[in-house]
Design a protein around this motif. Structure first.
Motif, PDB file in Angstrom:
ATOM      1  N   SER A  43      -6.153  -2.728  -1.629  1.00 26.09           N
ATOM      2  CA  SER A  43      -7.381  -3.360  -1.155  1.00 26.09           C
ATOM      3  C   SER A  43      -8.450  -2.293  -0.921  1.00 26.09           C
ATOM      4  CB  SER A  43      -7.095  -4.174   0.112  1.00 26.09           C
ATOM      5  OG  SER A  43      -8.191  -5.006   0.440  1.00 26.09           O
ATOM      6  N   GLU A 161      -4.401 -11.389  -9.913  1.00 25.11           N
ATOM      7  CA  GLU A 161      -3.884 -12.666  -9.427  1.00 25.11           C
ATOM      8  C   GLU A 161      -2.439 -12.532  -8.959  1.00 25.11           C
ATOM      9  OE1 GLU A 161      -4.557 -15.651 -12.370  1.00 25.11           O
ATOM     10  OE2 GLU A 161      -6.677 -15.824 -11.864  1.00 25.11           O
ATOM     11  N   CYS A 163      -1.110  -9.756  -7.717  1.00 27.53           N
ATOM     12  CA  CYS A 163      -1.167  -9.034  -6.445  1.00 27.53           C
ATOM     13  C   CYS A 163      -1.510  -9.973  -5.297  1.00 27.53           C
ATOM     14  CB  CYS A 163      -2.195  -7.910  -6.517  1.00 27.53           C
ATOM     15  SG  CYS A 163      -1.747  -6.540  -7.597  1.00 27.53           S
ATOM     16  N   ALA A 164      -2.521 -10.812  -5.513  1.00 26.30           N
ATOM     17  CA  ALA A 164      -2.932 -11.754  -4.470  1.00 26.30           C
ATOM     18  C   ALA A 164      -1.832 -12.757  -4.164  1.00 26.30           C
ATOM     19  CB  ALA A 164      -4.211 -12.469  -4.891  1.00 26.30           C
ATOM     20  N   SER A 168       0.040 -13.320  -0.492  1.00 23.62           N
ATOM     21  CA  SER A 168      -0.547 -14.502   0.152  1.00 23.62           C
ATOM     22  C   SER A 168       0.352 -15.053   1.257  1.00 23.62           C
ATOM     23  CB  SER A 168      -0.839 -15.590  -0.885  1.00 23.62           C
ATOM     24  OG  SER A 168       0.358 -16.012  -1.531  1.00 23.62           O
ATOM     25  N   ASN A 181      -9.069 -16.532   2.163  1.00 31.14           N
ATOM     26  CA  ASN A 181      -9.620 -16.364   0.813  1.00 31.14           C
ATOM     27  C   ASN A 181     -10.259 -14.994   0.644  1.00 31.14           C
ATOM     28  OD1 ASN A 181      -8.802 -18.925   0.025  1.00 31.14           O
ATOM     29  ND2 ASN A 181     -10.742 -19.879   0.607  1.00 31.14           N
ATOM     30  N   THR A 183      -9.556 -12.222   2.276  1.00 31.47           N
ATOM     31  CA  THR A 183      -8.510 -11.204   2.246  1.00 31.47           C
ATOM     32  C   THR A 183      -7.883 -11.097   0.863  1.00 31.47           C
ATOM     33  OG1 THR A 183      -8.020 -11.522   4.600  1.00 31.47           O
ATOM     34  CG2 THR A 183      -6.285 -10.533   3.242  1.00 31.47           C
ATOM     35  N   LEU A 184      -7.615 -12.246   0.239  1.00 33.23           N
ATOM     36  CA  LEU A 184      -6.965 -12.246  -1.075  1.00 33.23           C
ATOM     37  C   LEU A 184      -7.927 -11.859  -2.195  1.00 33.23           C
ATOM     38  CD1 LEU A 184      -4.755 -15.442  -0.727  1.00 33.23           C
ATOM     39  CD2 LEU A 184      -4.084 -13.046  -0.444  1.00 33.23           C
ATOM     40  N   TRP A 185      -9.221 -12.102  -2.007  1.00 34.95           N
ATOM     41  CA  TRP A 185     -10.203 -11.801  -3.044  1.00 34.95           C
ATOM     42  C   TRP A 185     -10.211 -10.317  -3.393  1.00 34.95           C
ATOM     43  CZ3 TRP A 185     -12.412 -14.385  -6.667  1.00 34.95           C
ATOM     44  CH2 TRP A 185     -13.544 -13.897  -7.309  1.00 34.95           C
ATOM     45  N   TYR A 187      -7.750  -8.318  -3.289  1.00 36.69           N
ATOM     46  CA  TYR A 187      -6.566  -8.032  -4.095  1.00 36.69           C
ATOM     47  C   TYR A 187      -6.776  -8.445  -5.552  1.00 36.69           C
ATOM     48  CZ  TYR A 187      -3.601  -6.302  -0.438  1.00 36.69           C
ATOM     49  OH  TYR A 187      -3.067  -5.514   0.534  1.00 36.69           O
ATOM     50  N   LYS A 188      -7.486  -9.538  -5.768  1.00 33.56           N
ATOM     51  CA  LYS A 188      -7.753  -9.990  -7.135  1.00 33.56           C
ATOM     52  C   LYS A 188      -8.655  -9.012  -7.888  1.00 33.56           C
ATOM     53  CE  LYS A 188      -7.236 -14.872  -5.937  1.00 33.56           C
ATOM     54  NZ  LYS A 188      -7.883 -16.207  -5.833  1.00 33.56           N
TER      55      LYS A 188
END
Length: 285
Positions: A43, A161, A163-164, A168, A181, A183-185, A187-188
């Motif tokens: 990240s 995707e 990684c996220a 998740s 969302n 936080t995961l963005w 990673y994407k």
């Protein structure tokens, strides 16, 4: 609010490390005790934006969050673009210390999460005298890997995707949807192979079992905080580690997972505020 400009300032600093200049991006806000924040594997410093925008914290702390080389807005060193990225204990420790020297920070506090939490323990082992206090979020001397890293850098798989998706489940179910969302963005958007390279440190090179007993909290206070929903670094992992470090403060955080500062900033604030207050109080003694 439309038109509101956040007080965070973003800049680049040129940091010499391992014989090469690294152009490192960092964001900061506030005045007072320097507090350097380390993001999680794969990240970048966006995870800390809520802390950076906290008007109460920034009255007393100069909060600084930087992107490790290869992450976010910090490019790889010029000579390394064609190389496989692998984070090691030595390289991670060196870049943190070099960054603090480049900004001429006087005995900063360092707070890291996940891989950042693990490296905080190494800083406490080998370089405690350089820091005012150390805070490890989701930190332990070792966690048994539960993931398969071969999926994280393949030409037939969308790395971001995957990684996220992988992380998740580490977010607590109480976390607001927007924060989940966000936080995961990050990673994407990670670079190819970067999450996998960070996990090399986490699962192979950064095993600190048998070493944390050398930590002397009289030289540098140590705080360990872990979310109850984190199954990567469990509360039990953290408490086991803390039991080997006389005087370390260990706290289990309710309704939080592996990314407390970004997945639920309001809930995280309830736990980090007393820690920062304690660090300030020590300055008054």
């Amino acid at each position: 609010m439309n038109g509101f400009i956040e007080p965070i300032v973003g800049r680049y600093v040129h940091v010499e490390n391992d014989g090469e200049i690294n152009r490192i991006y960092f964001e900061e806000n506030g005045t007072g005790i320097p507090l350097v924040c380390l993001h999680t594997a794969g990240s970048d410093n966006r995870q800390w934006r809520h802390l950076l925008n906290d008007a109460e914290f920034t009255k007393h702390f100069r909060i600084i969050a930087f992107d490790l080389p290869w992450h976010g807005k910090s490019n790889p060193p010029d000579s390394r673009y064609a190389s496989e990225y692998r984070l090691t204990t030595a390289s991670y420790t060196a870049i943190i210390r070099a960054f603090c020297r480049a900004l001429a920070l006087e005995k900063p506090v360092v707070m890291g999460c996940s891989i950042g939490g693990r490296i905080v323990l190494n800083l406490a082992i080998d370089h405690a005298s350089e820091f005012r206090a150390l805070i490890g979020l989701e930190a332990a001397d070792f966690q048994q890997p539960w993931y398969d890293t071969t999926w994280l850098n393949r030409p037939d798989v969308h790395g971001g995707e995957v990684c996220a998706a992988l992380v998740s489940g580490l977010i607590a179910p109480q976390s607001p949807e927007a924060s989940r969302n966000e936080t995961l963005w990050a990673y994407k958007q990670g670079g190819p192979g970067i999450f996998k390279g960070d996990l090399y440190f986490y699962r192979v090179d950064g095993d600190l079992r048998g070493r944390v007993g050398r930590i002397d909290v009289r030289a540098c206070p140590l705080y360990l905080l872990t979310g109850e929903y984190d199954f990567s670094c469990t509360v039990e992992d953290t408490m086991r580690t803390a039991a080997s470090i006389p005087g370390a403060t260990a706290i289990a955080m309710e309704q939080l997972g592996h990314f407390p500062m970004s997945e639920n900033p309001a809930q995280f604030r309830r736990y980090i505020a007393p820690v920062l207050d304690d660090i300030r109080d020590r300055e008054k003694v």
